[in-house]
Structure formats: C-alpha cells, structure tokens
Design an enzyme around this catalytic site. Structure first.
Site, mmCIF file in Angstrom:
data_model
loop_
_atom_site.group_PDB
_atom_site.id
_atom_site.type_symbol
_atom_site.label_atom_id
_atom_site.label_comp_id
_atom_site.label_asym_id
_atom_site.label_seq_id
_atom_site.Cartn_x
_atom_site.Cartn_y
_atom_site.Cartn_z
ATOM 1 C CG ASP A 141 4.767 41.423 -29.455
ATOM 2 O OD1 ASP A 141 5.006 39.991 -29.933
ATOM 3 O OD2 ASP A 141 4.433 41.506 -28.514
ATOM 4 C CB VAL A 142 4.555 37.564 -34.484
ATOM 5 C CG1 VAL A 142 5.251 38.087 -35.520
ATOM 6 C CG2 VAL A 142 5.109 36.656 -33.378
ATOM 7 N N GLY A 197 8.986 36.405 -39.158
ATOM 8 C CA GLY A 197 10.244 35.644 -38.709
ATOM 9 C C GLY A 197 11.142 36.009 -40.177
ATOM 10 N N GLY A 198 11.223 37.050 -40.768
ATOM 11 C CA GLY A 198 11.558 37.321 -41.761
ATOM 12 C C GLY A 198 13.053 37.866 -42.054
ATOM 13 C CE1 TYR A 227 8.901 24.110 -33.145
ATOM 14 C CE2 TYR A 227 9.029 21.582 -33.793
ATOM 15 C CZ TYR A 227 9.183 23.068 -34.070
ATOM 16 O OH TYR A 227 9.706 23.601 -35.294
ATOM 17 C CE LYS A 282 6.540 24.975 -35.934
ATOM 18 N NZ LYS A 282 6.699 26.136 -36.683
ATOM 19 C CG ASN A 326 9.287 31.424 -40.990
ATOM 20 O OD1 ASN A 326 9.492 30.278 -41.221
ATOM 21 N ND2 ASN A 326 10.308 32.362 -40.453
#
Length: 291
Positions: free
Chosen positions: A99-100, A38-39, A195, A199, A126
């Site tokens: 693709d994470v 996500g950089g 969500y 987390k 991230n």
C-alpha cells in the site's frame, strides 16, 4: 565528497587510456537494485522491464496480492533474454504487494529489499490514479483527498523509503518521480483540478528533495510524460468518442505516445549517463508544450 566516476569520453582520450566503448556502459544497470511502484501494469511495468533488461534486479510493487497477467508476461520475457555478457548475471523482476499510501509500510518495503539484496540504487515512484473528476466548484473533499493521498503523499513515502536506504548505505542513488503533462498545464475540457494539482505538487516536491539529498550523492528528478496510450487511458478515451483524435492533434507529432517511449528517459535518469542531472523536470510530450 562523492566518488568520482572513471574517465570516459574526451577525458579518457586526453589521459591516453586504451580505447574502450563506454557510452553504452554508462546506461548499464548491472548489479543495481530498483524499486518501481505501480510496477504491475502500464508505464511502471514498461519501465521496470527496461531496468531489468539493462541488468537491474527490479522490485515491482502493485496493489493486488497477485501479479497481473501483463506482469507475468514481462517477467518471463526478461527471464528468457540472452546473457548480457560472460560472467554477468541478467536482471530480473520480482513482484511485491503493498500500500503506497502507508508511509511506514513503504519504509519497510525498502528495508526488506535491502535486507534481501544488500542495496537499493534506483526508485521510480510511479503509482497514481486518475478520476473523471468534477467541476472545480463542486469537487468533493473526499475525492480531492483521495487523489492527493495516492498521487502526492504516496510519492513522498516512496521517495523517503528509497532515500533512507540510499543514505544509510552511502549509495549515490537515483530517485525518479512520475509527474506528467498535467503538472505544468491544464488539460483542455477536463475537470481535473485534483489530478492537475497532484502532478504539479510532484514537480515541486522533487526540487527541495534534490537540494537536500544532493550533498549525499542522491539525485531526484521528475519525468513529465505527455498523453501515453495505456490500458488506463484507453478506458478513459473509450468513454468519450472523438477524444483520441482531439488529444492526438494537440502535439506536433499528431499522436499519443506509446508506453515503450517512456523507457529511454527513465533508463537515462536511473543510470550513470545522467549523473549531473538533479532537480530537473524532464519533458517527454511529443512537443505538446512547444506550440
């Protein structure tokens, strides 16, 4: 047995070593290599730029094939900085696409970084998504699965990818997972069951990983940021008049955080300034949970 760091602070003074400034050097990332997912934008890009400013070579992984204009601007900004010191190479930023949610692809990403740079010292997992959601009794399986896949599974794959290389090379690395405010509390008036679940899972994921990897000298921690004003949160807030004011009132500082206010904690966790910190959730929320 992990290698003991050089004497600093009081220990150096008591050993009658020549006085030198070591406090800033502890935060240096010179000659270190980092992976940030996500950089390409937002918090990930902010933290990546901080790592590069501190001297690291930072691989910023994004979903798009080409970097966003924000990344290009940050990359050029870092490249134009004056030298850190004589005969010391400045940090730099490299954009890569991936693709994470693909475990084997993420493992290969880390392998390729090591093949190019010879090491991997830091990982900031991230990447994540936020959806408007639905009532908890009506939340669809498909939407729930998508959130969990991106926000939980990909974090594991990223941490695995980095940790495997750190273990292979015997590097006492630092793995940082981006959790968040929603990992510890419910967000008022929001239908965020998926969500929030994701987390919370990240916070718990870091604890056994820290215990398993600690003997290998690899540290694992989570960062729980409060409401941070990014382009993603701006889009969400713009669709709900009055929500900005409401969220700002929920912490003692009376405002949302800036993306640059995520730099310090992540730099600390990535650097030798935090070598005795692992398995912890570091809260940076403007005092939200202090009421």
């Amino acid at each position: 047995m992990a290698t003991q760091p050089p004497l600093v602070g009081l220990a150096a003074a008591l050993a009658s070593q020549p006085p030198t400034r070591t406090v800033f050097a502890q935060f240096s990332l010179v000659e270190k290599v980092a992976l940030v997912t996500g950089g390409g934008r937002g918090i990930g890009l902010e933290v990546a730029a901080a790592f590069a400013e501190a001297g690291a070579i930072v691989y910023c992984l994004g979903q798009s094939k080409q970097p966003h204009d924000d990344f290009v601007a940050a990359q050029e900004f870092v490249a134009q900085m004056p030298p850190l010191a004589e005969n010391v190479k400045n940090g730099r930023m490299v954009y890569i696409s991936g693709d994470v949610t693909d475990q084997k692809q993420m493992w290969k990403v880390a392998e390729n970084i090591v093949a190019t740079e010879g090491r991997l010292d830091i990982c900031f997992a991230n990447a994540g998504i936020l959806r408007a959601g639905a009532d908890c009794l009506e939340y669809s399986a498909e939407d729930f699965t998508e959130i969990i896949n991106v926000n939980v599974n990909s974090v594991l794959y990223t941490a695995q990818a980095a940790g495997r290389q750190m273990e292979k090379l015997g590097i006492p690395g630092s793995i940082i997972l981006n959790a968040g405010l929603a990992g510890s509390i419910s967000i008022p008036k929001q239908t965020w069951v998926a969500y929030t679940t994701s987390k919370s899972a990240i916070i718990q994921m870091a604890r056994p990983m820290a215990c398993e990897l600690g003997p290998k000298g690899i540290r694992v921690n989570t960062v729980s940021l409060g409401y941070i004003y990014t382009k993603m949160t701006k889009q969400f807030l713009d669709n709900q008049p009055g929500l900005m004011k409401e969220w700002s009132s929920q912490n003692p500082l009376g405002r949302l955080g800036r993306t640059d206010e995520s730099r310090g904690v992540c730099l600390w966790l990535a650097s030798d300034a935090s070598t005795f910190c692992t398995g912890s959730d570091i809260i940076v929320d403007g005092g939200h949970r202090a009421w």
